[in-house]
Every structure is written in C-alpha cells, then in structure tokens.
Design a protein around this motif. Structure first.
Motif, PDB file in Angstrom:
ATOM      1  N   LEU E  54      75.652 -21.949 -79.332  1.00 49.37           N
ATOM      2  CA  LEU E  54      74.462 -21.678 -80.143  1.00 49.37           C
ATOM      3  C   LEU E  54      74.634 -20.394 -80.955  1.00 49.37           C
ATOM      4  CD1 LEU E  54      71.483 -22.505 -77.722  1.00 49.37           C
ATOM      5  CD2 LEU E  54      72.304 -23.868 -79.652  1.00 49.37           C
ATOM      6  N   ALA E  55      75.236 -19.395 -80.351  1.00 44.30           N
ATOM      7  CA  ALA E  55      75.416 -18.118 -81.050  1.00 44.30           C
ATOM      8  C   ALA E  55      76.297 -18.292 -82.282  1.00 44.30           C
ATOM      9  CB  ALA E  55      76.015 -17.081 -80.101  1.00 44.30           C
ATOM     10  N   LYS E  56      77.394 -19.044 -82.107  1.00 42.42           N
ATOM     11  CA  LYS E  56      78.302 -19.277 -83.246  1.00 42.42           C
ATOM     12  C   LYS E  56      77.610 -20.086 -84.341  1.00 42.42           C
ATOM     13  CE  LYS E  56      82.724 -19.454 -80.735  1.00 42.42           C
ATOM     14  NZ  LYS E  56      83.710 -20.415 -80.205  1.00 42.42           N
ATOM     15  N   THR E  57      76.861 -21.102 -83.917  1.00 42.99           N
ATOM     16  CA  THR E  57      76.187 -21.964 -84.887  1.00 42.99           C
ATOM     17  C   THR E  57      75.149 -21.179 -85.678  1.00 42.99           C
ATOM     18  OG1 THR E  57      76.499 -23.880 -83.470  1.00 42.99           O
ATOM     19  CG2 THR E  57      74.751 -24.044 -85.129  1.00 42.99           C
ATOM     20  N   GLU E  58      74.401 -20.348 -84.984  1.00 44.72           N
ATOM     21  CA  GLU E  58      73.342 -19.584 -85.648  1.00 44.72           C
ATOM     22  C   GLU E  58      73.947 -18.526 -86.574  1.00 44.72           C
ATOM     23  OE1 GLU E  58      69.324 -19.630 -86.279  1.00 44.72           O
ATOM     24  OE2 GLU E  58      70.663 -20.977 -85.129  1.00 44.72           O
ATOM     25  N   LEU E  59      75.008 -17.884 -86.112  1.00 42.84           N
ATOM     26  CA  LEU E  59      75.680 -16.891 -86.968  1.00 42.84           C
ATOM     27  C   LEU E  59      76.190 -17.577 -88.235  1.00 42.84           C
ATOM     28  CD1 LEU E  59      76.837 -14.072 -87.524  1.00 42.84           C
ATOM     29  CD2 LEU E  59      78.833 -14.682 -86.135  1.00 42.84           C
ATOM     30  N   GLY E  93      69.353  -8.146 -89.121  1.00 43.50           N
ATOM     31  CA  GLY E  93      67.938  -8.525 -89.162  1.00 43.50           C
ATOM     32  C   GLY E  93      67.735 -10.027 -89.028  1.00 43.50           C
ATOM     33  N   LEU E  94      68.594 -10.796 -89.670  1.00 41.77           N
ATOM     34  CA  LEU E  94      68.472 -12.252 -89.604  1.00 41.77           C
ATOM     35  C   LEU E  94      68.828 -12.774 -88.214  1.00 41.77           C
ATOM     36  CD1 LEU E  94      70.021 -13.069 -93.089  1.00 41.77           C
ATOM     37  CD2 LEU E  94      67.590 -13.124 -92.477  1.00 41.77           C
ATOM     38  N   LEU E  95      69.833 -12.161 -87.593  1.00 40.46           N
ATOM     39  CA  LEU E  95      70.203 -12.572 -86.231  1.00 40.46           C
ATOM     40  C   LEU E  95      69.102 -12.175 -85.246  1.00 40.46           C
ATOM     41  CD1 LEU E  95      73.997 -11.833 -85.669  1.00 40.46           C
ATOM     42  CD2 LEU E  95      72.830 -14.013 -85.308  1.00 40.46           C
ATOM     43  N   ARG E  96      68.531 -10.997 -85.436  1.00 44.01           N
ATOM     44  CA  ARG E  96      67.424 -10.551 -84.563  1.00 44.01           C
ATOM     45  C   ARG E  96      66.264 -11.540 -84.659  1.00 44.01           C
ATOM     46  NH1 ARG E  96      63.859  -6.357 -86.189  1.00 44.01           N
ATOM     47  NH2 ARG E  96      64.055  -7.544 -88.138  1.00 44.01           N
ATOM     48  N   ASP E  97      65.951 -11.952 -85.884  1.00 44.68           N
ATOM     49  CA  ASP E  97      64.866 -12.925 -86.051  1.00 44.68           C
ATOM     50  C   ASP E  97      65.188 -14.230 -85.327  1.00 44.68           C
ATOM     51  OD1 ASP E  97      63.640 -11.032 -87.612  1.00 44.68           O
ATOM     52  OD2 ASP E  97      64.096 -12.017 -89.521  1.00 44.68           O
ATOM     53  N   ALA E  98      66.431 -14.668 -85.436  1.00 48.16           N
ATOM     54  CA  ALA E  98      66.827 -15.918 -84.782  1.00 48.16           C
ATOM     55  C   ALA E  98      66.717 -15.794 -83.264  1.00 48.16           C
ATOM     56  CB  ALA E  98      68.251 -16.294 -85.192  1.00 48.16           C
ATOM     57  N   LEU E  99      67.104 -14.643 -82.743  1.00 45.51           N
ATOM     58  CA  LEU E  99      66.987 -14.417 -81.295  1.00 45.51           C
ATOM     59  C   LEU E  99      65.528 -14.528 -80.864  1.00 45.51           C
ATOM     60  CD1 LEU E  99      69.384 -11.364 -80.944  1.00 45.51           C
ATOM     61  CD2 LEU E  99      69.722 -13.576 -79.844  1.00 45.51           C
ATOM     62  N   ARG E 100      64.646 -13.875 -81.624  1.00 45.43           N
ATOM     63  CA  ARG E 100      63.230 -13.889 -81.269  1.00 45.43           C
ATOM     64  C   ARG E 100      62.611 -15.273 -81.382  1.00 45.43           C
ATOM     65  NH1 ARG E 100      61.009  -8.488 -84.391  1.00 45.43           N
ATOM     66  NH2 ARG E 100      61.761  -6.966 -82.874  1.00 45.43           N
ATOM     67  N   GLN E 101      63.083 -16.028 -82.387  1.00 40.65           N
ATOM     68  CA  GLN E 101      62.490 -17.345 -82.620  1.00 40.65           C
ATOM     69  C   GLN E 101      63.009 -18.392 -81.649  1.00 40.65           C
ATOM     70  OE1 GLN E 101      63.483 -17.810 -86.716  1.00 40.65           O
ATOM     71  NE2 GLN E 101      62.085 -16.175 -87.363  1.00 40.65           N
ATOM     72  N   GLY E 102      63.985 -18.019 -80.857  1.00 41.64           N
ATOM     73  CA  GLY E 102      64.446 -18.920 -79.818  1.00 41.64           C
ATOM     74  C   GLY E 102      65.516 -19.904 -80.241  1.00 41.64           C
ATOM     75  N   THR E 103      66.058 -19.735 -81.443  1.00 45.45           N
ATOM     76  CA  THR E 103      67.083 -20.684 -81.874  1.00 45.45           C
ATOM     77  C   THR E 103      68.389 -20.502 -81.096  1.00 45.45           C
ATOM     78  OG1 THR E 103      67.760 -19.221 -83.655  1.00 45.45           O
ATOM     79  CG2 THR E 103      66.136 -20.916 -84.190  1.00 45.45           C
ATOM     80  N   GLY E 108      69.290 -16.181 -75.648  1.00 46.29           N
ATOM     81  CA  GLY E 108      69.042 -15.379 -76.840  1.00 46.29           C
ATOM     82  C   GLY E 108      67.777 -14.552 -76.696  1.00 46.29           C
ATOM     83  N   GLN E 109      66.772 -15.146 -76.089  1.00 44.32           N
ATOM     84  CA  GLN E 109      65.516 -14.407 -75.948  1.00 44.32           C
ATOM     85  C   GLN E 109      65.616 -13.277 -74.926  1.00 44.32           C
ATOM     86  OE1 GLN E 109      63.007 -17.992 -75.663  1.00 44.32           O
ATOM     87  NE2 GLN E 109      61.972 -17.283 -77.528  1.00 44.32           N
ATOM     88  N   ALA E 110      66.618 -13.366 -74.055  1.00 42.28           N
ATOM     89  CA  ALA E 110      66.816 -12.302 -73.058  1.00 42.28           C
ATOM     90  C   ALA E 110      67.699 -11.179 -73.589  1.00 42.28           C
ATOM     91  CB  ALA E 110      67.435 -12.892 -71.789  1.00 42.28           C
ATOM     92  N   VAL E 111      68.227 -11.351 -74.777  1.00 42.39           N
ATOM     93  CA  VAL E 111      69.088 -10.316 -75.362  1.00 42.39           C
ATOM     94  C   VAL E 111      68.265  -9.067 -75.648  1.00 42.39           C
ATOM     95  CG1 VAL E 111      70.332  -9.685 -77.481  1.00 42.39           C
ATOM     96  CG2 VAL E 111      70.857 -11.840 -76.309  1.00 42.39           C
ATOM     97  N   THR E 112      68.816  -7.903 -75.285  1.00 47.86           N
ATOM     98  CA  THR E 112      68.078  -6.644 -75.494  1.00 47.86           C
ATOM     99  C   THR E 112      68.710  -5.756 -76.557  1.00 47.86           C
ATOM    100  OG1 THR E 112      69.347  -5.604 -73.722  1.00 47.86           O
ATOM    101  CG2 THR E 112      67.237  -6.617 -73.122  1.00 47.86           C
ATOM    102  N   GLY E 113      69.961  -6.007 -76.890  1.00 48.01           N
ATOM    103  CA  GLY E 113      70.631  -5.183 -77.891  1.00 48.01           C
ATOM    104  C   GLY E 113      71.530  -6.040 -78.758  1.00 48.01           C
ATOM    105  N   LEU E 114      71.733  -5.607 -79.995  1.00 48.84           N
ATOM    106  CA  LEU E 114      72.510  -6.402 -80.951  1.00 48.84           C
ATOM    107  C   LEU E 114      73.254  -5.449 -81.873  1.00 48.84           C
ATOM    108  CD1 LEU E 114      73.118  -9.166 -82.329  1.00 48.84           C
ATOM    109  CD2 LEU E 114      71.047  -8.815 -83.686  1.00 48.84           C
ATOM    110  N   LYS E 115      74.529  -5.729 -82.076  1.00 53.77           N
ATOM    111  CA  LYS E 115      75.337  -4.952 -83.019  1.00 53.77           C
ATOM    112  C   LYS E 115      76.019  -5.933 -83.950  1.00 53.77           C
ATOM    113  CE  LYS E 115      79.146  -1.588 -83.223  1.00 53.77           C
ATOM    114  NZ  LYS E 115      80.061  -0.739 -82.398  1.00 53.77           N
ATOM    115  N   VAL E 116      75.974  -5.644 -85.230  1.00 53.39           N
ATOM    116  CA  VAL E 116      76.697  -6.456 -86.216  1.00 53.39           C
ATOM    117  C   VAL E 116      77.681  -5.541 -86.917  1.00 53.39           C
ATOM    118  CG1 VAL E 116      76.532  -7.789 -88.339  1.00 53.39           C
ATOM    119  CG2 VAL E 116      74.847  -8.128 -86.518  1.00 53.39           C
ATOM    120  N   LEU E 117      78.952  -5.914 -86.842  1.00 59.17           N
ATOM    121  CA  LEU E 117      80.015  -5.106 -87.446  1.00 59.17           C
ATOM    122  C   LEU E 117      80.733  -5.939 -88.501  1.00 59.17           C
ATOM    123  CD1 LEU E 117      82.448  -2.761 -85.575  1.00 59.17           C
ATOM    124  CD2 LEU E 117      83.345  -4.401 -87.214  1.00 59.17           C
ATOM    125  N   LEU E 118      80.941  -5.341 -89.686  1.00 56.99           N
ATOM    126  CA  LEU E 118      81.633  -6.034 -90.774  1.00 56.99           C
ATOM    127  C   LEU E 118      82.886  -5.263 -91.146  1.00 56.99           C
ATOM    128  CD1 LEU E 118      78.843  -7.411 -91.031  1.00 56.99           C
ATOM    129  CD2 LEU E 118      79.137  -7.359 -93.502  1.00 56.99           C
TER     130      LEU E 118
END
Lengths: 138, 138, 138, 138, 138, 138
Positions: E54-59, E93-103, E108-118
């Motif tokens: 799910l994480a890969k698909t949503e990303l 921000g988009l990944l955070r929204d997806a986590l909150r929305q339950g996708t 995902g909803q239990a995630v407490t921290g998120l880092k995005v590195l490019l």
C-alpha cells in the motif's frame, strides 16, 4: 556499441548441495538485484536502443517465475545449484528467448548482446554475458 | 562468458612524484574499494565459477601486503608512482599469480579473464583488465 | 552527538503468515545489508566512540545466529513474522545486550543510542532506533 | 587494458517525439550522472593513463554545453530525440574530439577506447562505447 | 522507534525565479529519487509497521501528479520555486494526507512520523521531516 | 524540519597512537566522502534552505585545509588521533563557524542544525550532529 540497462530485484530462498558450500548448504535466501544490459550497434529512428517500458515489463514477467519462491522447488531449476552465476545465466536465457520472440519489439530483435548481472550482497555479484545472435548455449 | 566479482578495501598513504600531480605530491592517502572480477566460459559441476570463500581469502591475503601502509615505503613498489591505475595492475598481477598457483582451487585455475577495479572516491576509479592465460605482462 | 556505523550482511530464508503478505507467504528469502549505528555524546581519550574492531566482531557474532538460515526454524524467532522491521528490532536487542555486558569494551558501555537498519532491496529498508540506557523495550 | 573513469552530472529538460514515449512526450527532465571511462593499453612514465585533472576539466567544459538547459532548444541537438543512449553517444563524440585535439594532453592522445555512461535514475542507464582511433561513426 | 522506507523516482522539468539561482534560472530538469520513511513506536500483530505494498502504491499515485511534467505548469505548484527542499515538503504533505485518510490502512493511521527525502544528484539531496500527528504545517 | 545535504571528499594520510589501533598505528590513509547536512525549520522567500552554491564553496574551502595532507602534520590537529568521528567533529566546528560568520548568506545564518558525516569505506562511517545555536561544544 550502445547499451541500455534496466534493473529490478527478486527475493528467493534456496540451499546448495556440496560440502564446498559450508553453511550455505542450509536453506537460506538472497535478494538478487538484477541488471539487464541490452547492446546494439545502432539506435532506431526514435533514437532508442529498445523500448524501455517493454524491457522492464518483460524482465518483470521473467522474474515473476522465480520471485518470492524457494528455488529448490522450482521445476525448471530441478537438480541445479542455483548459485548467483547460474541464476544470471538462467535469466539471461529467458531474456534472450524473449528478445528473439519479439516480445520486446523491433528494438529487442535488433539487440546483439545481452548481459545479466545479479548482485547478491553489497560485496559480491555475478553475471552472464554473451552475444544474442549466437546459437545454442549451455 | 560468466563473471563473479568479490569486493574488499584498503586504506593507504602515499605521495606522487611529478609536478603534474599538484597537491597530490604531498603525502596524502586513499581508501581503495577493490573489486576483483573473475571470468570463465563455464561453471563447474556445482555451478560455481570459483569458490567465493577462497577468492575472498586470497584477495584479503594479497591486500594485507599493502593495507594500512605508506606505499612510498613498500619495497615491492619502490620507485613507482602508486596511482590508482598502477595499483589496479599491481593487485591484478598478484591475483593472477594466485590463480595460476592453484590457491583458489580448480575453479581459479579455470579462470580465463580477470579485472581489478579500484574506486578511489565516489567520482573516480581505475581498473586493469586482461586475459589470465596471456604470457608475461608489464 | 557522535555516531559510528559499521555494516555487514546476512542471507536468510523465511515465509510470512497472513493474507496481507500475498506472494511473500511463500517460502522466499532476502539479503539483509545490516547497518549498526552507535551513538555517544563524547569520545574517549583516543578519540574513539567505540572500538570498531570489537563492534564488527560482535555484530558478526550476533548475525551468525541467523545468517544462512531459514528464520522459520530459528527457535528464538518462533511464532514471529520475521519482517525487516522486526528483524531490525531483534538484532537491536542483541546488540544492546552486548553493549551492556561489556563485550564491546568501555566505549560500548558509554554508548547511549543505537540504531539498526536492514536494507532488504535497493528500494526498501527498515530500522529500529532507541536509547540504549532505556529499560525493557517491546 | 587499463581504464580510468571520472564522473560528473548534468540536470536537463527535454521532451520526446513519438507515441512510443507515452508520458515522456511531455516536457520533463533528468539528472544524468555521467561516467567517462578512458582506456589505454599502457601507462605513461608517471604511471598515469591520463591527467585526471585535465579529464575532469574537459568533461565539465563539454557538459556545460547542455547542463541546466532544455535540450529541445539546443541547436546542436535539433530534431533529435535526446534519449539517454543518444546523449551518451553525443557526449562520447565531443570527448573523442577533445582527446584527438590534445586538450587532455599526451595521455589523452594515447587513449584507445572511450565509454560514456549516463545514469538517468537508480534503475536505468545507457552507454556508448567504442574505440577512439576508429574513423567516422554514425 | 521503528521506521520503514520505500523508494521511487520522478523525472521533472522546471526553472527557478531569482538571480541567486544563476544558470538554474533556465528551464532544466532533474531526476528526483524519492525516499519515504514512515515511523511508528510499535508494529502491528503481523509485525508490520505499514503494508509496504500500500505504501508503494500510494507513493506512486502521489508522484504521478508531478512525474514526467514541467513543474512550472503544474497548477498546485503555481508561483513556487520548486526547489528540492520545497518538493520534499510538497510530497510530504500529500503522503501525510494519505496516511490520515486511511489509504495506507490501519498501519498508515498508526504512523507517527514521516520523512521525505529527494536526491537530486549523487552529491546533493534535501528532505522534510515531521511528526504526522502535528497540526497545520507551513 | 527541512534539511539540505551537499557532498564532497578528501584524501588524507594519518597514523594513530594507541595499541588499540593495531595495524592502523602505521602511517596509512583514507578517502573521506563528506556529507554536510544543514537543517532549518523553514525556507526563505525563494524556497531555499541555504544557497547550495555557497554551501558547496564553503565546504570545499574548509576541506582544502586538510585535503591531500598528512593529518599528523597539520598544526590544528596536533596531538589528536584523527579518527573518523573526530574529523567529523572537526569539520562540523569549522562549518558551524562559517554559518555564524555569514559566509553562507542569510540562509546559512538561519540554519539551526548541522550534521557532518564522513564515510571512510563502503562499510564504515562516522558523524557529528548538533544544534548550531548551541554554545561551546567539545
């Protein structure tokens, strides 16, 4: 000579027969990061060696035959020690067949050389490399 | 053609003679990440190109001769600028001798090609590559 | 805060229980490249955070308990899905114990934080990170 | 055969013509990590294949012609699909010219083979490789 | 704290406004290798932090909004310099929204921290890292 | 929190004092690949954390003080074992000073955290990480 390389990976279990293998005689496993290098002396009218989308799709289709499996139980590999060098040769053969059968398009049929490299760890890898137009191999 | 590559690394000091080297004329150093690629046209009955354990052990033994040293003071390298390309050739020669002497087993004696690549930084590396069965080199 | 990281790797087989795992329910395997990061607020009199030789030796000793094995049959892991994140936590616990028991010297006993990261493929990895002085975890 | 490789990178925009390219027909871009491999059968009196400083400078000078640009608007590339494999060949040609013209010194003029490899992503790269002394090429 | 990281990449064009950017004011592009790190203090009953599929698909779904595009023309980014650090924050921000929305499921909803590195090149990268449960950001 | 990381490398010689170092007591050397991570809670009006050109230039200027040198003879390091962790702290201090002195512009002065990581080999690295606004350190 031009070359184009695409990458994917598989996660397999297997064991080896032969005292030379030491602890690797036990059932264990590996992530094989797979690099498929296609070579051709010229590009097509679009400046492509091969359609990269088709190449990735075909590589994935071939890898699906061994991915997430115990290679000791894959019929096509029966009786073989599935060493990294052997698996490079195995995948090479399947990709070569796909090139010849045209599943990778006209670009694939114009490919003259193919190398398949499998990284088994950060410190070791193996490859099989040969011309594609050559006759029967191994 | 099959290939199998094993990796190790050394941490050496050295200096260069010649104005062309600029600041590298000063005593400085390098981590050389070493990749040894063994090539052979076929695998043995166990589907091995070479015993990877023996290959790693022999590469380590050879590297111990220069690891954690000031190459300016290693007798075997006296009077030489120990550039990355030169060191690739130097290690190549020692590995080739080991292959011929049988310290890497029957697989080692069946090896027909050898490449030694040294990465000196993320942005530069050098290699020496030759057939093993060739006569005297350099 | 200072940190020092040493790396090693293991090659394991395992399978997962739960429909969520899809094809990974089959017996398969992985190369886990293991990174162990030790943290401390200061260095010792030799400017070392931890003896890197002891750290590598201890990490290797711990990894020997799972390397070249089918994790489904390792007693210490019975009844567990040996996901990458779980294995990071498992190895973290063993390294933490070693730090406390003094097998990594005085430097090891001065370590205040520990992170264990396992790379399962070029595209995915997991880690467990915590203070070392904390009480019982998990 | 000796080889020496130096690396640099460029960040370019471009679009492709041809339905085969799918979404890549849209204006997009790429970081191309560029690896230039110079080959020669022997080293000079200083044990150098080529002056690495001159090689880096010349590679940078050539890359400046396309770096931070929209390749669709670079006159020298007009009417071309600037695929990774095509750009490898393009940069190869400019480096080959520089070698012949002596801007990389006597070492550069002694170079007999040249490979230019461009990594477009962690999972795909392309290269052009040829002897340098060869006549006109494609 | 546990973490799980998945990777993907995008190939975009863009230009920057401001003399400080020098040649990067011209339309150019980049491959951004994207690493999304999800953090949580504990695993679920299957020993998973988050369903990696799910994480890969949503990303991938989120990246499709910018992949193979000229960011100067993406409405959601209008008027912004799409620097690497800004894009890390945007994707965060988009990944955070997806986590909150339950996708991304209960994990995902239990995630407490998120880092995005490019990663924009082998020599430079940027990231945005924050707790997920935090309120409005930037 | 945002972060931006730039990379460079140095090639140094040195030796260590103390029986604990074993063969590393001999004069040897290392390539240190250097990663400097700058952190700040927000971006400037151009969406920059720090001017990446200034950051690279300043990092290079600082590294020039130790690059291509025998650290045993660098006055600023006299009497110190120049371990990887110590050198990370040393370079951290010089970068912190540069940030405070404004040589990296307003963006540099807005930096609140700094991490310097040095990779000494493919299998080992060390770092020093701290807030920048903190008082005297070490």
């Amino acid at each position: 000579m031009f070359s184009l390389t695409v990458c994917d990976h598989i996660m397999i279990a297997h064991s080896f027969q032969g005292a030379e293998f030491g602890p690797a005689q036990r059932l264990h496993g590996a992530t094989f990061a797979v690099e498929a290098e296609f070579r051709a002396p010229q590009l097509d009218g679009l400046n492509l060696l091969i359609d990269i989308g088709l190449a990735k799709t075909e590589l994935r289709r071939i890898l699906d035959g061994v991915d997430y499996r115990n290679l000791d139980e894959v019929p096509a590999l029966a009786g073989q020690n599935t060493t990294t060098e052997f698996m490079a040769r195995h995948i090479w053969g399947l990709l070569r067949d796909a090139l010849r059968q045209g599943t990778m398009g006209a670009g694939g049929q114009a490919v003259t050389g193919l190398k398949v490299l499998l990284r088994e760890s950060p410190l070791a890898w193996a490859a099989f490399d040969n011309e594609v137009s050559g006759g029967e191999i191994g």
